[in-house]
Design an enzyme around this catalytic site. Structure first.
Site, PDB file in Angstrom:
ATOM      1  N   LYS A 149       0.849  -1.185   0.000  1.00 54.91           N
ATOM      2  CA  LYS A 149       0.000   0.000   0.000  1.00 54.91           C
ATOM      3  C   LYS A 149       0.880   1.227   0.000  1.00 54.91           C
ATOM      4  O   LYS A 149       2.028   1.113   0.422  1.00 54.91           O
ATOM      5  CB  LYS A 149      -0.954   0.029   1.191  1.00 54.91           C
ATOM      6  CG  LYS A 149      -0.338  -0.188   2.583  1.00 54.91           C
ATOM      7  CD  LYS A 149       0.807   0.582   3.063  1.00 54.91           C
ATOM      8  CE  LYS A 149       0.735   2.054   3.291  1.00 54.91           C
ATOM      9  NZ  LYS A 149       2.044   2.628   3.735  1.00 54.91           N
ATOM     10  N   TYR A 237      -4.172   4.094   6.326  1.00 59.18           N
ATOM     11  CA  TYR A 237      -4.497   3.057   7.328  1.00 59.18           C
ATOM     12  C   TYR A 237      -5.842   3.373   7.990  1.00 59.18           C
ATOM     13  O   TYR A 237      -6.660   2.483   8.211  1.00 59.18           O
ATOM     14  CB  TYR A 237      -3.417   2.987   8.412  1.00 59.18           C
ATOM     15  CG  TYR A 237      -2.142   2.330   7.965  1.00 59.18           C
ATOM     16  CD1 TYR A 237      -1.997   0.950   8.006  1.00 59.18           C
ATOM     17  CD2 TYR A 237      -1.069   3.089   7.528  1.00 59.18           C
ATOM     18  CE1 TYR A 237      -0.822   0.347   7.597  1.00 59.18           C
ATOM     19  CE2 TYR A 237       0.109   2.503   7.124  1.00 59.18           C
ATOM     20  CZ  TYR A 237       0.233   1.131   7.162  1.00 59.18           C
ATOM     21  OH  TYR A 237       1.394   0.543   6.755  1.00 59.18           O
TER      22      TYR A 237
HETATM   23  P1  NAD Z   1      12.531   1.709   1.771  1.00 62.12           P
HETATM   24  O1  NAD Z   1      13.046   2.975   1.205  1.00 62.12           O
HETATM   25  O2  NAD Z   1      13.161   1.243   3.041  1.00 62.12           O
HETATM   26  O3  NAD Z   1      12.623   0.533   0.708  1.00 62.12           O
HETATM   27  C1  NAD Z   1      12.427   0.749  -0.663  1.00 62.12           C
HETATM   28  C2  NAD Z   1      13.291  -0.212  -1.449  1.00 62.12           C
HETATM   29  O4  NAD Z   1      13.132   0.083  -2.834  1.00 62.12           O
HETATM   30  C3  NAD Z   1      14.804  -0.076  -1.145  1.00 62.12           C
HETATM   31  O5  NAD Z   1      15.351  -1.354  -1.065  1.00 62.12           O
HETATM   32  C4  NAD Z   1      15.338   0.663  -2.357  1.00 62.12           C
HETATM   33  O6  NAD Z   1      16.677   0.352  -2.636  1.00 62.12           O
HETATM   34  C5  NAD Z   1      14.439   0.148  -3.459  1.00 62.12           C
HETATM   35  N1  NAD Z   1      14.364   1.039  -4.621  1.00 62.12           N
HETATM   36  C6  NAD Z   1      14.392   0.624  -5.903  1.00 62.12           C
HETATM   37  N2  NAD Z   1      14.342   1.651  -6.740  1.00 62.12           N
HETATM   38  C7  NAD Z   1      14.313   2.767  -5.993  1.00 62.12           C
HETATM   39  C8  NAD Z   1      14.270   4.157  -6.298  1.00 62.12           C
HETATM   40  N3  NAD Z   1      14.241   4.612  -7.570  1.00 62.12           N
HETATM   41  N4  NAD Z   1      14.234   5.023  -5.262  1.00 62.12           N
HETATM   42  C9  NAD Z   1      14.241   4.586  -3.987  1.00 62.12           C
HETATM   43  N5  NAD Z   1      14.275   3.285  -3.636  1.00 62.12           N
HETATM   44  C10 NAD Z   1      14.312   2.376  -4.634  1.00 62.12           C
HETATM   45  O7  NAD Z   1      10.963   1.922   1.966  1.00 62.12           O
HETATM   46  P2  NAD Z   1       9.966   1.031   2.827  1.00 62.12           P
HETATM   47  O8  NAD Z   1       9.589   1.783   4.038  1.00 62.12           O
HETATM   48  O9  NAD Z   1      10.481  -0.337   2.983  1.00 62.12           O
HETATM   49  O10 NAD Z   1       8.672   1.036   1.869  1.00 62.12           O
HETATM   50  C11 NAD Z   1       8.588   0.184   0.752  1.00 62.12           C
HETATM   51  C12 NAD Z   1       7.103  -0.071   0.446  1.00 62.12           C
HETATM   52  O11 NAD Z   1       6.494  -0.723   1.554  1.00 62.12           O
HETATM   53  C13 NAD Z   1       6.267   1.196   0.216  1.00 62.12           C
HETATM   54  O12 NAD Z   1       5.298   0.926  -0.737  1.00 62.12           O
HETATM   55  C14 NAD Z   1       5.620   1.452   1.552  1.00 62.12           C
HETATM   56  O13 NAD Z   1       4.420   2.190   1.454  1.00 62.12           O
HETATM   57  C15 NAD Z   1       5.378   0.028   2.019  1.00 62.12           C
HETATM   58  N6  NAD Z   1       5.313  -0.116   3.481  1.00 62.12           N
HETATM   59  C16 NAD Z   1       4.276  -0.788   4.002  1.00 62.12           C
HETATM   60  C17 NAD Z   1       4.179  -0.946   5.362  1.00 62.12           C
HETATM   61  C18 NAD Z   1       3.034  -1.706   5.954  1.00 62.12           C
HETATM   62  O14 NAD Z   1       2.930  -1.762   7.171  1.00 62.12           O
HETATM   63  N7  NAD Z   1       2.186  -2.328   5.137  1.00 62.12           N
HETATM   64  C19 NAD Z   1       5.155  -0.417   6.195  1.00 62.12           C
HETATM   65  C20 NAD Z   1       6.226   0.253   5.630  1.00 62.12           C
HETATM   66  C21 NAD Z   1       6.300   0.397   4.254  1.00 62.12           C
END
Ligand code: NAD
Length: 389
Positions: A149, A237
């Site tokens: 999401k 959420y």
């Molecule tokens: P994050 O920045 O920690 O992870 C993103 C990943 O994407 C990294 O590994 C990064 O290297 C990669 N990536 C690939 N191409 C990229 C680019 N062009 N720019 C930036 N990063 C790139 O973020 P996150 O917090 O892990 O979030 C990732 C996803 O998970 C999002 O969609 C977020 O909304 C979702 N999320 C959901 C929950 C939940 O509880 N359901 C919680 C946190 C995050």
């Protein structure tokens, strides 16, 4: 969660009802889960042998994937990881060693997954602006997709994702883990069972303090990668969880006002805060706030009924969700192991795929939510006017 722990069963229920009563309750819960066609959490079925489990590729090895999703496979009974997709091969190989995963893809050879028979499902954990592209490519490669999401940057992208799933005859789900979280399932059971009487109002407050220097927050503040602001990332959420509790009732209009401090340089591309309001067909008002300025964070839901209310001071967190029932007295109700929501979500998706049943959180749900948030933004752009949806 250990194999012998009963899903959805609190220690208090065990002590109060005795083991026989508790097992009876667990059995009826298990039946209810099966009737609903989805596991509640940590699945009541026995774990499947590794060779028969749904095989997952994880796309994007960031904070959420590494911190929550990968460890959750340890609790899953029907799912295992077989592949990682990352732009960082060293990181992928290090994690591969930890989890026994030996198939690796980069973003350049992503489409080669089509030839990989060891992958059934793909979990998209990339920044929001990349969700649509990587979801559609995975669907076209013949894989089922569970996408994080918010579903995508725009409702047009969400529509394209739903259409791609239809065309490829593959399943598309959205990572609304709260639908598999036991404390929220308990709230749903009580609200749906009429324990609060007719609902009068729902209030939702969700936010955290965005740190522009921390990479996972940095992209959340950049419109092309984030899609939207606090409402997209965290306010969603409150919206989605509230709608989960309102079976059969549909939104008819929304309104919203931007609440961010305009002088804050963090919010030049996306909104820092949104106060929103949604009117349901029944007349019920759902209202809430989303913010990138709440310190340390807020994750609060309150359900006001004519006879009783449920307050969840922590409603959608990873591990600490709490339900307080106020019906004259005040009772704190435990409802199972919140962490199992991650495994429940994975197993639930795989099971829906395998048995050809609808998934609890389908692409259409993600599309609905993005359409509602877009309408909220339109309202806020016009100073808070009511928008029919
Ligand atoms: P994050 O920045 O920690 O992870 C993103 C990943 O994407 C990294 O590994 C990064 O290297 C990669 N990536 C690939 N191409 C990229 C680019 N062009 N720019 C930036 N990063 C790139 O973020 P996150 O917090 O892990 O979030 C990732 C996803 O998970 C999002 O969609 C977020 O909304 C979702 N999320 C959901 C929950 C939940 O509880 N359901 C919680 C946190 C995050």
């Amino acid at each position: 969660m250990s194999d012998d722990e009963q899903p959805g069963l609190s220690r208090r229920a065990m002590l109060a009802g005795g083991v026989a009563g508790a097992l009876g309750l667990a059995a009826s819960r298990a039946q209810a889960q099966q009737a609903e066609g989805q596991p509640l959490l940590g699945n009541p079925r026995l774990p499947e042998p590794a060779g028969q489990r749904m095989r997952w590729a994880i796309v994007g090895l960031g904070t959420y994937a590494v911190g929550q999703i990968m460890p959750a496979f340890g609790d899953a009974r029907l799912s295992r990881m077989t592949a990682f997709v990352s732009g960082n091969p060293d990181k992928a190989r290090t994690l591969g060693k930890r989890y026994g995963v030996s198939r690796f893809y980069g973003y350049d050879d992503y489409d080669d997954m089509a030839k990989d028979d060891e992958i059934d499902c793909v979990f998209i954990a990339l920044p929001v602006g990349l969700h649509a592209e990587y979801t559609i490519r995975a669907l076209e490669a013949g894989k089922h997709v569970l996408c994080e999401k918010p579903m995508a940057s725009t409702s047009a992208e969400c529509e394209a994702m739903v259409e791609a799933a239809r065309k490829a005859d593959r399943r598309l789900g959205i990572g609304y883990r709260v639908h598999f979280e036991p404390t929220n399932r308990e709230a749903l059971r009580r609200i749906g069972g009429g324990e609060l009487g007719p609902l009068r109002q729902i209030r939702a407050e969700h936010g955290f303090d965005a740190n522009p220097d921390w990479p996972p927050h940095k992209w959340r503040l950049e419109q092309p990668l984030a899609g939207g602001g606090s409402m997209y990332d965290i306010g969603i959420y409150g919206l989605n969880t509230s709608l989960m509790m309102l079976d059969g009732d549909k939104p008819v209009s929304v309104s919203a006002l931007y609440a961010y401090p305009r002088e804050d340089p963090r919010f030049s591309e996306v909104e820092g805060g949104l106060d929103w309001r949604m009117t349901m067909a029944s007349g019920l008002i759902v209202s809430g706030s989303s913010s990138y300025c709440y310190r340390p964070f807020a994750s609060r839901q309150t359900y006001f009924g004519a006879q009783a209310s449920i307050t969840m001071p922590l409603a959608t967190t990873y591990y600490d969700n709490t339900l307080i029932l106020q019906d004259g007295g005040r009772r704190k109700i435990g409802a199972g192991t919140p962490a199992s929501q991650f495994a429940g979500q994975l197993d639930g998706f795989g099971e829906a795929v395998r048995e050809g049943r609808p998934h609890r959180t389908p692409g259409e749900m993600g599309l609905r939510d993005i359409r509602l948030i877009e309408a909220m933004y339109r309202s806020a752009d016009e100073g808070g006017v009511e928008i029919a949806v």
